[in-house]
Write an enzyme that holds these catalytic residues in place. Structure first.
Site, PDB file in Angstrom:
ATOM      1  N   THR A 226       1.184  -1.342  -0.046  1.00  0.00           N
ATOM      2  CA  THR A 226      -0.075   0.532  -0.147  1.00  0.00           C
ATOM      3  C   THR A 226       0.904   1.531   0.028  1.00  0.00           C
ATOM      4  O   THR A 226       2.219   1.246   0.704  1.00  0.00           O
ATOM      5  CB  THR A 226      -0.797  -0.032   1.180  1.00  0.00           C
ATOM      6  OG1 THR A 226       0.024   0.452   2.562  1.00  0.00           O
ATOM      7  CG2 THR A 226      -1.605  -1.144   1.565  1.00  0.00           C
ATOM      8  N   ASP A 227       0.689   2.581  -0.387  1.00  0.00           N
ATOM      9  CA  ASP A 227       0.522   3.550  -0.305  1.00  0.00           C
ATOM     10  C   ASP A 227       0.490   3.545   1.664  1.00  0.00           C
ATOM     11  O   ASP A 227       0.065   3.319   1.997  1.00  0.00           O
ATOM     12  CB  ASP A 227       0.248   4.886  -0.655  1.00  0.00           C
ATOM     13  CG  ASP A 227       0.966   6.010  -0.831  1.00  0.00           C
ATOM     14  OD1 ASP A 227       2.107   6.199  -0.473  1.00  0.00           O
ATOM     15  OD2 ASP A 227       0.659   6.958  -2.115  1.00  0.00           O
ATOM     16  N   TRP A 228       1.449   4.626   1.777  1.00  0.00           N
ATOM     17  CA  TRP A 228       1.082   4.901   3.739  1.00  0.00           C
ATOM     18  C   TRP A 228       0.005   5.475   4.012  1.00  0.00           C
ATOM     19  O   TRP A 228      -0.484   6.825   3.854  1.00  0.00           O
ATOM     20  CB  TRP A 228       2.257   6.131   4.038  1.00  0.00           C
ATOM     21  CG  TRP A 228       3.554   5.236   3.733  1.00  0.00           C
ATOM     22  CD1 TRP A 228       5.252   5.337   5.352  1.00  0.00           C
ATOM     23  CD2 TRP A 228       4.146   4.255   2.855  1.00  0.00           C
ATOM     24  NE1 TRP A 228       5.822   4.851   5.674  1.00  0.00           N
ATOM     25  CE2 TRP A 228       5.868   3.993   4.204  1.00  0.00           C
ATOM     26  CE3 TRP A 228       4.187   3.410   1.717  1.00  0.00           C
ATOM     27  CZ2 TRP A 228       6.549   2.623   4.035  1.00  0.00           C
ATOM     28  CZ3 TRP A 228       5.336   2.459   1.222  1.00  0.00           C
ATOM     29  CH2 TRP A 228       6.239   2.180   2.263  1.00  0.00           C
ATOM     30  N   GLY A 230      -2.841   3.721   3.542  1.00  0.00           N
ATOM     31  CA  GLY A 230      -3.880   3.584   1.878  1.00  0.00           C
ATOM     32  C   GLY A 230      -4.326   2.431   1.756  1.00  0.00           C
ATOM     33  O   GLY A 230      -4.955   2.308   0.870  1.00  0.00           O
TER      34      GLY A 230
END
Length: 790
Positions: A226-228, A230
């Site tokens: 994931t993005d941070w 996310g």
């Protein structure tokens, strides 16, 4: 360390622990299995390593700031991007970083996206090729990359909660294509899912994207993270194809996911797949944590300069005003000449070892100059410097004028409201041009800007955000040491209103973003609809001239002779487009399929050969759910830009007979009048989804502090968050309604309760986030009186 052998020894709990990070920047380690904790950290145009906990924007360890993607893409140079990537990898090894988070290959749906400086192009082939080259360079050092943000992340406004609603053909041909190219040509160690949803399904757990397409069709064999902040429901994300949620936040989802496992909502097979991908990444990059390496800072600085030299674009040069002679004494105007804007704002903000300035470059070259500040970047409304600068202008002295966008005009987390530059920059340019025609304008911005004074200017250079050595490269170009060879990687519209999505982009559609224009984005729209632009895709001037001849199409091989017919050495970007003439369905006028950058000495001629593939002639047939070649005629176009086609050839292809053009008759896709509507979008095979008001009682962990203001507690919580955000951003209360400040505040408040918890480093546990949501929904403990009455 053998990944499969270790996996066989691990418990379900240990496997699940692997699927969530240890902290903000590290993966989980297990001493008993000999598993080290590797570090992953930001890119994408250089190493941004934070020492210690937290995000740490602005206090990273020193590294080389290479040109941003919006700049380096203008080089159209795979080899240069490969060298840049290798240098970035060497810096990662020296700093014991196993994975650098980049590159970003998202498409530029609108020039207003605040993060466009991090992305390569509006064209999927150019973006994919540049991304693949950078990835291959980085990974040649053993360091992994994270191809991002997958997928359809094309605006920053409500990026963590919004849904990109897009038809399957557009998704496949345009928004997924750069990822497909990069995956197939470079196999990045990791792919990062986007914050947004796609057709209301979170990207972090989107089975169609992560499992069916990325792994099933493209053959991706790495890890998906994931993005941070996310992630969504962790076990649902894992079921969809996610392997790693970041940051770890002290195993935020472990209890919830174990409970789901016991309830049969997630299988051993899924957990094993995700855990194995993490172990395989650890196996590939484990040695970096113990490496004892250094890198040559000066050599990397030179690479940064070389990339900038090949990327800076000459937009206008009437009467050959450039290059200037070295013996002239220019008047330099604009604070960016002494304080260059060389990178964007947000998580990619680097701390360079050395930062060249244009004034410093002139001093080093022994060139005398006069200088006037003209404006202050920190206070763009202060016009007090303009008159003093204009007073120094005279028609006999060449002026080099630096203008553009300041950091608060384009940043991760917020979108621009306009393509206009600060008013002080515009007024300064107009007043200088009123006094002299002997003016060289240098633009510094991460994306296109409006140029109301363009007709009065005789020379314009676009430096984009050209990294720590960009100012030195700029001086070499202005004074003729190097001929400019950059070509625009995006169209420059005359105005934001000319863009098909301008009436809904960011301001109107936030949580439900409908891609009504389909494939007609960037030059695919402007060229097909014959809309006048400031500068077309692929455009860029040189100090020399080039002549094209002898186009030969032999099967899928295309060759053309290119001759430097001028008096100076230079490089030309030869661009290969295909125009589909079959009328099977709606098509763009032409699409880029390949390109090559060739260096030619004065008078030299070379044959440039490029290869097409069978896939280059295909489009995605939604009815068949596959790419097909339509039977009929195609035009091969070779040129110096998308609107400067030098030579053409016709070819015929066998294929399927498709006849669906009639259904688009009279629609926006036929007339290109006005803006595309909901009815136009339905013709693409997808229903638009409209914004709905989220009411008290319906709030969930996926909602934001901005969403919950419909309740009394929600209003209080929003006010508390607003004060905290203002303090964190250093914005005074009386300044919070300024356009750019409002953007940044709204961005910070546009994070879901789940995201707040994930990013809190353990301060806000999931139970507390859930409790806050319940309070916003009107949850309260029964009073003693009510309990007694019961």
């Amino acid at each position: 360390m053998k990944a499969k052998e270790i996996l066989a020894q691990m418990s379900v709990k240990e496997k699940l622990m692997l699927t969530s990070g240890k902290d903000f920047w590290h993966l989980v380690d297990f001493e008993k299995y000999g598993i080290p904790s590797i570090m992953v950290t930001d890119g994408p145009h250089g190493l941004r390593k934070k020492e210690g906990p937290g995000m740490g924007i602005g206090d990273a360890v020193p590294s080389v700031a290479f040109p941003t993607a919006s700049c380096s893409a203008c080089s159209w140079d795979r080899e240069a991007l490969g060298k840049m990537g290798k240098a970035m990898g060497e810096e990662c090894v020296a700093e014991k970083v196993s994975v650098i988070l980049g590159p970003g290959v998202n498409m530029k749906r609108s020039p207003l996206c605040g993060r466009n400086f991090e992305y390569f192009s509006e064209d999927p082939v150019l973006a994919g090729e540049m991304g693949a080259a950078l990835i291959n360079g980085v990974q040649s050092t053993g360091v992994g990359t994270s191809l991002k943000h997958y997928a359809a992340n094309n605006q920053e406004t409500f990026r963590m909660t919004g849904s990109s609603n897009v038809d399957e053909r557009t998704l496949r041909e345009y928004y997924l294509k750069p990822f497909e190219i990069a995956v197939k040509k470079s196999q990045p160690y990791t792919v990062m899912s986007a914050y947004n949803k796609i057709n209301n399904v979170p990207a972090s757990g989107n089975k169609h994207l992560l499992t069916d397409i990325l792994r099933g069709e493209w053959g991706f064999n790495g890890l998906v993270m994931t993005d941070w902040g996310g992630g969504h429901c962790h076990y649902e994300d894992l079921n969809g194809g996610l392997d790693l949620e970041m940051p770890g936040n002290k195993q935020l989802y472990l209890k919830e996911t174990l409970k789901a496992y016991k309830a049969g909502k997630i299988s051993d097979e899924v957990i094993d797949r995700a855990a194995l991908k993490v172990l395989e990444l650890l196996e590939k990059t484990a040695d970096i944590a113990s490496a004892n390496a250094t890198y040559d800072v000066a050599a990397h600085h030179q690479i940064a300069k070389d990339v900038a030299l090949g990327s800076i674009v000459l937009l206008k040069n009437e009467k050959n005003q450039l290059p200037l002679k070295a013996n002239v004494k220019p008047l330099v105007i604009g604070e960016m000449a002494e304080k260059p804007r060389y990178q964007g704002a947000g998580s990619s903000h680097l701390n360079p070892h050395k930062l060249d300035t244009f004034l410093g470059a002139l001093q080093a070259a022994g060139i005398e100059y006069d200088y006037e500040k003209g404006y202050e970047a920190a206070n763009v409304k202060d016009e007090s410097f303009i008159d003093a600068a204009v007073e120094k202008v005279n028609k006999d002295q060449p002026v080099i004028l630096f203008i553009g966008l300041t950091d608060d005009y384009e940043s991760e987390g917020s979108d621009r409201l306009t393509m206009a530059m600060p008013e002080t920059h515009i007024k300064l340019a107009e007043k200088v041009l009123e006094k002299s025609k002997n003016v060289v304008i240098v633009l510094s911005a991460g994306s296109p800007v409006e140029l109301p004074f363009e007709s009065k200017a005789t020379a314009i250079l676009d430096a984009y955000l050209s990294g720590e050595a960009g100012a030195d490269a700029l001086a070499d170009i202005i004074f003729g040491k190097v001929s400019p060879s950059g070509k625009l990687a995006e169209t420059w519209p005359l105005s934001k209103d000319d863009v098909p999505c301008s009436d809904t982009y960011a301001l109107v559609e936030r949580n439900q973003v409908n891609y009504r224009e389909g494939i007609f984005v960037g030059y695919r729209y402007f060229n097909t609809a014959n809309v006048k632009v400031q500068y077309p895709f692929g455009f860029g001037l040189s100090y020399t001239t080039f002549e094209y001849s002898n186009l030969v199409v032999d099967g899928n091989k295309v060759s053309v002779d290119v001759e430097n017919t001028g008096k100076v050495d230079g490089a030309e970007v030869v661009q290969l487009y295909i125009s589909n003439k079959t009328k099977a369905t709606i098509f763009a006028d032409a699409e880029l399929k390949n390109f090559d950058k060739v260096f030619l000495k004065a008078g030299e001629k070379k044959t440039v050969t490029m290869t097409l593939t069978d896939d280059d002639f295909k489009f995605f047939d939604v009815a068949k759910n596959e790419y097909v070649t339509a039977k009929g005629e195609y035009e091969i176009r070779v040129g110096a830009s998308s609107r400067d086609i030098k030579l053409t050839a016709k070819v015929k292809k066998d294929g399927v007979v498709v006849d669906e053009l009639a259904k688009f008759k009279g629609s926006w896709f036929d007339t290109f009048k006005g803006k595309p509507t909901d009815e136009d979008m339905k013709l693409l095979g997808i229903e638009p989804i409209h914004e709905t008001t989220i009411r008290k009682g319906d709030y969930t962990l996926e909602n934001t502090a901005m969403d919950v203001q419909g309740s009394g507690f929600g209003k209080l919580f929003y006010k508390i968050m607003l004060v905290a955000v203002r303090a964190a951003l250093g914005i005074k209360k009386e300044e919070q309604d300024l356009i750019q400040n409002k953007m940044m505040i709204d961005s910070a408040l546009n994070i879901s309760f789940r995201g707040m918890s994930a990013m809190s480093n353990g301060i806000m546990q999931l139970w507390l986030a859930s409790l806050l949501v319940k309070f916003c929904n009107g949850f309260s403990r029964p009073s003693k009186k009510k309990e007694k009455n019961k």
